[in-house]
Design a protein around this motif. Structure first.
Motif, PDB file in Angstrom:
ATOM      1  N   SER A 131      32.429  55.086  35.315  1.00 50.03           N
ATOM      2  CA  SER A 131      31.969  54.029  34.421  1.00 50.03           C
ATOM      3  C   SER A 131      32.065  52.690  35.132  1.00 50.03           C
ATOM      4  O   SER A 131      32.891  52.484  36.030  1.00 50.03           O
ATOM      5  N   TYR A 132      31.194  51.800  34.707  1.00 47.10           N
ATOM      6  CA  TYR A 132      31.216  50.422  35.176  1.00 47.10           C
ATOM      7  C   TYR A 132      30.917  49.542  33.976  1.00 47.10           C
ATOM      8  O   TYR A 132      29.922  49.733  33.277  1.00 47.10           O
ATOM      9  N   ASN A 133      31.782  48.603  33.685  1.00 44.98           N
ATOM     10  CA  ASN A 133      31.531  47.701  32.574  1.00 44.98           C
ATOM     11  C   ASN A 133      32.312  46.410  32.772  1.00 44.98           C
ATOM     12  O   ASN A 133      33.076  46.263  33.744  1.00 44.98           O
ATOM     13  N   THR A 134      32.093  45.503  31.875  1.00 43.86           N
ATOM     14  CA  THR A 134      32.848  44.250  31.877  1.00 43.86           C
ATOM     15  C   THR A 134      33.747  44.232  30.654  1.00 43.86           C
ATOM     16  O   THR A 134      33.444  44.840  29.628  1.00 43.86           O
ATOM     17  N   MET A 143      35.652  42.677  35.640  1.00 43.04           N
ATOM     18  CA  MET A 143      34.768  43.781  35.995  1.00 43.04           C
ATOM     19  C   MET A 143      35.634  45.026  36.127  1.00 43.04           C
ATOM     20  O   MET A 143      36.656  45.010  36.829  1.00 43.04           O
ATOM     21  N   LEU A 145      35.913  49.148  36.914  1.00 46.96           N
ATOM     22  CA  LEU A 145      35.381  50.393  37.467  1.00 46.96           C
ATOM     23  C   LEU A 145      36.347  51.512  37.099  1.00 46.96           C
ATOM     24  O   LEU A 145      37.567  51.347  37.215  1.00 46.96           O
ATOM     25  N   GLN A 162      41.491  53.452  36.903  1.00 52.96           N
ATOM     26  CA  GLN A 162      40.693  52.261  36.630  1.00 52.96           C
ATOM     27  C   GLN A 162      41.075  51.146  37.593  1.00 52.96           C
ATOM     28  O   GLN A 162      42.251  50.968  37.923  1.00 52.96           O
ATOM     29  N   SER A 164      40.283  46.966  37.993  1.00 54.41           N
ATOM     30  CA  SER A 164      39.763  45.794  37.294  1.00 54.41           C
ATOM     31  C   SER A 164      39.913  44.570  38.185  1.00 54.41           C
ATOM     32  O   SER A 164      40.994  44.324  38.746  1.00 54.41           O
TER      33      SER A 164
END
Length: 469
Positions: A131-134, A143, A145, A162, A164
């Motif tokens: 997953s990739y998100n903010t 950010m 990952l 994770q 960050s």
């Protein structure tokens, strides 16, 4: 990172229901409210078999707890309702990408005239997902990952990594989460992490390397969490201009603590609720399981929300906390409370009130903060029924205080000190709700009760986060 606990460099949440599909996100099927429904309700049926198609690595004994209620259905409407509830439970496990329900008459030699077969057609998640998100924290963006092994051992366990990278904080960690079969809210998690954060209001840099284990379980109407944490903390100054007090705090320390949290949450939303309340009590005891930090820390949060006429909401909140050192050693700057900013006492700069040295804020050992808010729709309701409903007009009154205490003076002296020199502010602004993830505020603030050394933000102030006073 918490609103008040500016030094608690907690890693990202890598376990629990956050990684699955939430039951609140699942729409209930519409059931026809026609005379035909009465016929269906009155027709007795028996659920003879429940099938689960599409299983690969998932163990069947885990799912038997989630679908057991389907067998207790007495009529067709009840079968539909209980099947939908079971579907919600299966999705909540976070191990299936899709779950569909098929209800059909029983077939075979032992089929009853009123017998039914219920089939759950499931699609498992891949063994490894990325997953990739903010993520929006309290006035901070990150950010994120992630790599996740859902259903790692076949019973809804999750192994998550994770990373960050944020404007003030960088972290990475590994987490293992295991729920109790049949009771997803009762679970155990183990975490290992490293978090590095910068705190410009204190000219401080902190790096935490830690391990923790948590046990979460429901008890009556509460959610309880027991936690042990061992963390190696490295403190250092951000620059040459750091005060002597910050340089004195610099160095290494080891904290080993036991903590307990109790939460009662009846709100319809955690971001911008219209009704319900929240009670959260947290206590932490450090020093008895090792380490060189020894203290008892208590803090609480209360919030009440009430819907009014014209689609407006009145909200009140109260926070408070106390940090008691154990022994002769003073408390560490990493354990103290911090107050001020767009997510707490609006009109003041981020964590920039209370004890300070040469412009660096040192935090306090006791604090309280209260807020009263009135949320109303936008004037003339533009975009009603759509995008416009994400915005609210916001009127607020905030007050609070943060200080250190002389513990030889007694409780009455503590209360007197917290009641002196109260900072407060008022104003109005616009609130934007970003789903159930975060919210943004743009307020015009008028700070009052400003004390010597406080930094204020007189006028417009922008805030982003998940937890607001």
């Amino acid at each position: 990172m918490g609103t008040v606990h500016a030094r608690s460099l907690d890693p990202l949440p890598m376990h629990g229901p956050e990684l699955g599909v939430q039951a609140d996100d699942i729409e209930a099927p519409e059931i026809e409210q026609q005379p035909r429904q009465e016929v269906l309700e009155n027709k007795d049926v028996v659920v003879q078999r429940v099938h689960i198609d599409g299983l690969g690595r998932t163990k069947e004994d885990l799912l038997s707890y989630e679908i057991a209620e389907v067998f207790r259905a007495k009529n067709l409407i009840d079968v539909m309702r209980r099947s939908h509830e079971a579907r919600q439970k299966l999705l909540r496990l976070g191990i299936f990408r899709k779950v569909e329900v098929v209800i059909d008459t029983s077939r075979g030699e032992d089929a009853l005239p009123n017998g039914l077969d219920v089939t759950f057609e499931v699609t498992e998640l891949r063994r490894l997902t990325g997953s990739y998100n903010t993520m929006v924290g309290n006035n901070e963006g990150s950010m994120v990952l992630g790599l996740k092994l859902p259903n790692a051992l076949g019973r809804a366990e999750k192994l998550t990594f994770q990373f960050s990278y944020g404007t003030k904080e960088t972290s990475y960690g590994l987490s293992f989460f295991k729920p109790q079969p049949g009771n997803f809210e009762r679970n155990v998690s183990v975490n290992a992490y490293k978090v590095t954060g910068q705190f410009p209001w204190s000219s401080l840099r902190e790096t935490d390397r830690g391990v923790s284990t948590e046990l979460s379980f429901p008890l009556w109407k509460t959610n309880q969490t027991l936690k042990w944490e061992g963390v190696w903390r490295e403190l250092g100054s951000l620059g040459q201009t750091a005060s002597f007090a910050i340089r004195e705090e610099s160095g290494h320390s080891l904290k080993s603590s036991l903590s307990h949290a109790m939460v009662i949450d009846t709100r319809n939303s955690s971001i911008l609720p219209r009704k319900g309340g929240l009670l959260k009590i947290h206590q932490e005891l450090a020093g008895y399981t090792g380490g060189d930090a020894s203290f008892l820390k208590e803090d609480f949060e209360i919030q009440l929300n009430k819907s009014l006429i014209w689609d407006s909401v009145l909200s009140g909140s109260l926070w408070g906390g106390l940090l008691l050192p154990i022994g002769d050693k003073p408390t560490c700057i990493a354990d103290r409370f911090y107050l001020g900013g767009p997510t707490s006492i609006r009109g003041f700069s981020m964590y920039s009130m209370g004890p300070q040295s040469e412009g660096d804020y040192l935090g306090g050992e006791a604090y309280w903060a209260g807020g009263l808010h009135l949320y109303t729709p936008l004037p003339f309701r533009p975009g009603r029924g759509g995008f416009g409903d994400l915005f609210r007009t916001h009127f607020f009154l905030n007050a609070g205080n943060l200080c250190n205490l002389n513990y030889g003076e007694g409780p009455r002296a503590h209360l007197k000190k917290l009641a002196e020199c109260i900072r407060w502010s008022y104003g109005l602004g616009i609130v934007l709700r970003l789903g159930n993830i975060a919210r943004l505020e743009l307020n015009y603030c008028i700070p009052m009760g400003v004390q010597s050394g406080d930094r204020i933000c007189d006028g417009f102030q922008f805030g982003a986060g998940i937890r607001f006073l």
